[in-house]
Enzyme design. Sequence first.
Site, PDB file in Angstrom:
ATOM      1  N   LYS A 238      -5.582  13.364   0.606  1.00 41.07           N
ATOM      2  CA  LYS A 238      -6.172  12.147  -0.017  1.00 41.07           C
ATOM      3  C   LYS A 238      -6.902  11.316   1.749  1.00 41.07           C
ATOM      4  O   LYS A 238      -7.038  11.268   2.857  1.00 41.07           O
ATOM      5  CB  LYS A 238      -4.866  11.310   0.067  1.00 41.07           C
ATOM      6  CG  LYS A 238      -3.602  11.756  -0.821  1.00 41.07           C
ATOM      7  CD  LYS A 238      -2.495  11.198  -1.105  1.00 41.07           C
ATOM      8  CE  LYS A 238      -1.788  11.809  -1.983  1.00 41.07           C
ATOM      9  NZ  LYS A 238      -0.507   9.846  -2.505  1.00 41.07           N
TER      10      LYS A 238
ATOM     11  N   SER B 177      -1.698  -1.345  -5.283  1.00 39.33           N
ATOM     12  CA  SER B 177      -2.721  -1.160  -4.235  1.00 39.33           C
ATOM     13  C   SER B 177      -3.976  -1.110  -5.016  1.00 39.33           C
ATOM     14  O   SER B 177      -4.647  -1.755  -3.883  1.00 39.33           O
ATOM     15  CB  SER B 177      -1.976  -0.140  -3.463  1.00 39.33           C
ATOM     16  OG  SER B 177      -0.812  -0.546  -2.905  1.00 39.33           O
TER      17      SER B 177
ATOM     18  N   HIS C 290       6.197  -4.863  -2.002  1.00 38.22           N
ATOM     19  CA  HIS C 290       6.315  -3.945  -0.932  1.00 38.22           C
ATOM     20  C   HIS C 290       7.346  -4.733   0.460  1.00 38.22           C
ATOM     21  O   HIS C 290       8.012  -4.246   0.668  1.00 38.22           O
ATOM     22  CB  HIS C 290       5.360  -3.091   0.164  1.00 38.22           C
ATOM     23  CG  HIS C 290       4.010  -2.639  -0.142  1.00 38.22           C
ATOM     24  ND1 HIS C 290       3.146  -2.429  -0.886  1.00 38.22           N
ATOM     25  CD2 HIS C 290       4.519  -1.365  -1.540  1.00 38.22           C
ATOM     26  CE1 HIS C 290       2.626  -1.542  -0.661  1.00 38.22           C
ATOM     27  NE2 HIS C 290       3.021  -0.793  -1.841  1.00 38.22           N
TER      28      HIS C 290
ATOM     29  N   ARG D 144       8.087  -1.148 -10.709  1.00 33.13           N
ATOM     30  CA  ARG D 144       7.703  -2.377 -11.046  1.00 33.13           C
ATOM     31  C   ARG D 144       7.508  -2.537 -12.723  1.00 33.13           C
ATOM     32  O   ARG D 144       7.723  -3.422 -13.295  1.00 33.13           O
ATOM     33  CB  ARG D 144       6.391  -2.488 -10.931  1.00 33.13           C
ATOM     34  CG  ARG D 144       6.006  -2.707  -9.603  1.00 33.13           C
ATOM     35  CD  ARG D 144       4.717  -2.567  -9.379  1.00 33.13           C
ATOM     36  NE  ARG D 144       3.968  -1.300  -9.412  1.00 33.13           N
ATOM     37  CZ  ARG D 144       3.554  -0.432  -8.502  1.00 33.13           C
ATOM     38  NH1 ARG D 144       2.450  -1.093  -7.927  1.00 33.13           N
ATOM     39  NH2 ARG D 144       3.055   1.095  -9.225  1.00 33.13           N
TER      40      ARG D 144
END
Length: 161
Positions: free
Chosen positions: A41, A128, A17, A90
């Site tokens: 969430k 993450s 990040h 990515r």
Amino acid sequence: MAIALFPGSFDPPTYGHLNIIERARTIFDKIDVVIAVNKSKKYLFSEEERLSMIRELVSGWDNVTVHTSSRLIVDYAHENNASVLLRGVRNFSDFSYEFDLSLLNKGLASDIETVFLPTDPEFFVLRSSSIKELAAFNGDISKMVPPLVEKALKEKYGIVE
């Protein structure tokens, strides 16, 4: 003035990040890191914890701000005069997901552009969820997250050094 938003959950913030933010801040006049707050969430870190960590991590960059939002990102962009959504990718899987999301956002707000910025190669495997799992087993995450994040993860998992 080109304002770019970098939205995400940042649960936890990673070197990946920070790599995107650091590089983007040289391209855009202002970067607004927008921490997603979605009540449906389950996050490891609270909204306040994520906000505090990211603010500390970017405190040396004068053209980077950090906020939270529970609204649609395009609505947040309009309210804050941002014209770009910045997305770090990515791999092809990330790009595929982010591309679909960019089309949705374009349909909601045709005046907002999405810019994809690939992460530097040394950060391409930083996910993450994987970092959290590794941290839970007291694995070495020192090359994946800044020290303050590593400390916070260890505290969350009750790991005492």
